[in-house]
Scaffold this active site. Structure first.
Site, short mmCIF file in Angstrom:
data_model
loop_
_atom_site.label_atom_id
_atom_site.label_comp_id
_atom_site.label_asym_id
_atom_site.label_seq_id
_atom_site.Cartn_x
_atom_site.Cartn_y
_atom_site.Cartn_z
N SER A 137 34.64 40.68 -29.70
CA SER A 137 35.95 40.05 -29.88
C SER A 137 36.03 39.60 -31.33
O SER A 137 35.00 39.39 -31.98
CB SER A 137 36.08 38.83 -28.97
OG SER A 137 37.20 38.04 -29.31
N TYR A 150 33.14 30.90 -24.87
CA TYR A 150 33.49 32.31 -25.06
C TYR A 150 33.05 32.79 -26.44
O TYR A 150 32.40 33.83 -26.57
CB TYR A 150 35.00 32.50 -24.88
CG TYR A 150 35.46 33.92 -25.13
CD1 TYR A 150 35.24 34.91 -24.18
CD2 TYR A 150 36.12 34.26 -26.31
CE1 TYR A 150 35.65 36.21 -24.40
CE2 TYR A 150 36.54 35.56 -26.54
CZ TYR A 150 36.30 36.53 -25.58
OH TYR A 150 36.71 37.82 -25.82
#
Length: 279
Positions: A137, A150
């Protein structure tokens, strides 16, 4: 057809995983896709009968991974490309989020990916070929408040990917961290796990972020089908990159952080240099 590959893609029931699988199948490749139940398996296999192969597997069931991968290779053939896509986003202020929530986040986003890598590496090493693509990401380099678990998991997968790539490059195996920005998936919607709010001190930070993320879900700028085409270009490249960012937003935010890091390094360079022994 000699350029056709066998892909193993985790998490093909929705989101980018589904788009990756559909793109690879449309290009004529074989795809083994992990799903969580029989209904999802049937839905996947009808996409391309004979080339879409469903694997019932939860990647956090680490003990089941080696057997499942071995069986898939026995039935379908050697895996040319592993795409570690399965995972989810956790949203929550760190102080308000439990350690159990952090463990679950790392189990899915990091340990599950490593388990898959360890299962495919013996075959790739023996053939001296293969490509491992770990979907990270832009949050594996930039950070935002409210998604510390995350970001931590994606930072970890980025580091593992880069170090692993140096280990296996002499064996003819490529490793790429594929880092998307915001794509029009369910990541920020039904797929996201959200910790309960409990500390009013964080309201000014978290409440606007949570509201904006929920409002933007389904309207993100990234097109999953175009991400799939980028993946196909990546795995066909003779010299693929160590990491590939997807999306104008990812490029901008990463470049902005690099600029800020450079400025901070210059500002603190004297202190950095002050810690060495003087010969």
């Amino acid at each position: 057809m000699s350029n056709n590959k066998t892909f193993l893609i985790t998490g093909v029931s929705s989101g980018l995983g589904k788009a990756f699988a559909e793109g690879a199948l449309a290009a004529g490749h074989q795809v083994i896709g992990t799903v969580r139940n029989a209904e999802a398996a049937q839905a996947f296999m009808v996409l391309a009968p004979g080339r879409a192969h469903a694997m019932l597997l939860d990647v956090t069931n680490f003990d089941a991974v080696p057997k499942a991968v071995a069986q898939a290779q026995d039935e379908v053939g050697p895996i040319d490309v592993l795409v570690n896509n399965a995972g989810y986003g956790h949203e929550g202020i760190l102080e308000e989020s439990s350690l159990d929530e952090m463990r679950r986040q790392f189990d899915a986003n990091v340990f599950g990916a490593v388990a898959m890598i360890k299962a495919v590496l013996p075959g790739m090493r023996a053939r001296r070929s293969g490509h491992i693509v770990n979907v990270t990401s832009m949050g594996g380099f930039i950070t935002m408040p409210g998604i510390s678990y995350y970001c931590g998991s994606k930072f970890a997968l980025e580091g593992i990917s880069e170090a692993l790539g140096k280990e296996v490059k002499p064996l003819g195996i490529h490793v790429t961290a594929l880092a998307p920005g915001q794509f029009r998936t369910d990541w920020a919607g039904r797929s996201m796990v959200r910790s309960e709010r409990s500390l009013a001190a964080y309201d000014a930070v978290m409440d606007p972020i949570r509201a904006a993320r929920q409002a933007k879900s389904g309207n993100q700028p990234g097109d999953p089908a175009k991400a799939a085409q980028a993946l196909l270009k990546l795995v066909s490249a003779e010299n693929p990159p160590v990491r590939l960012y997807l999306g104008v937003d990812a490029l901008k935010l990463v470049r902005d952080k690099i600029d800020a890091m450079k400025a901070e390094m210059v500002a603190w360079e004297e202190v950095s240099r002050s810690t060495d022994f003087i010969e």
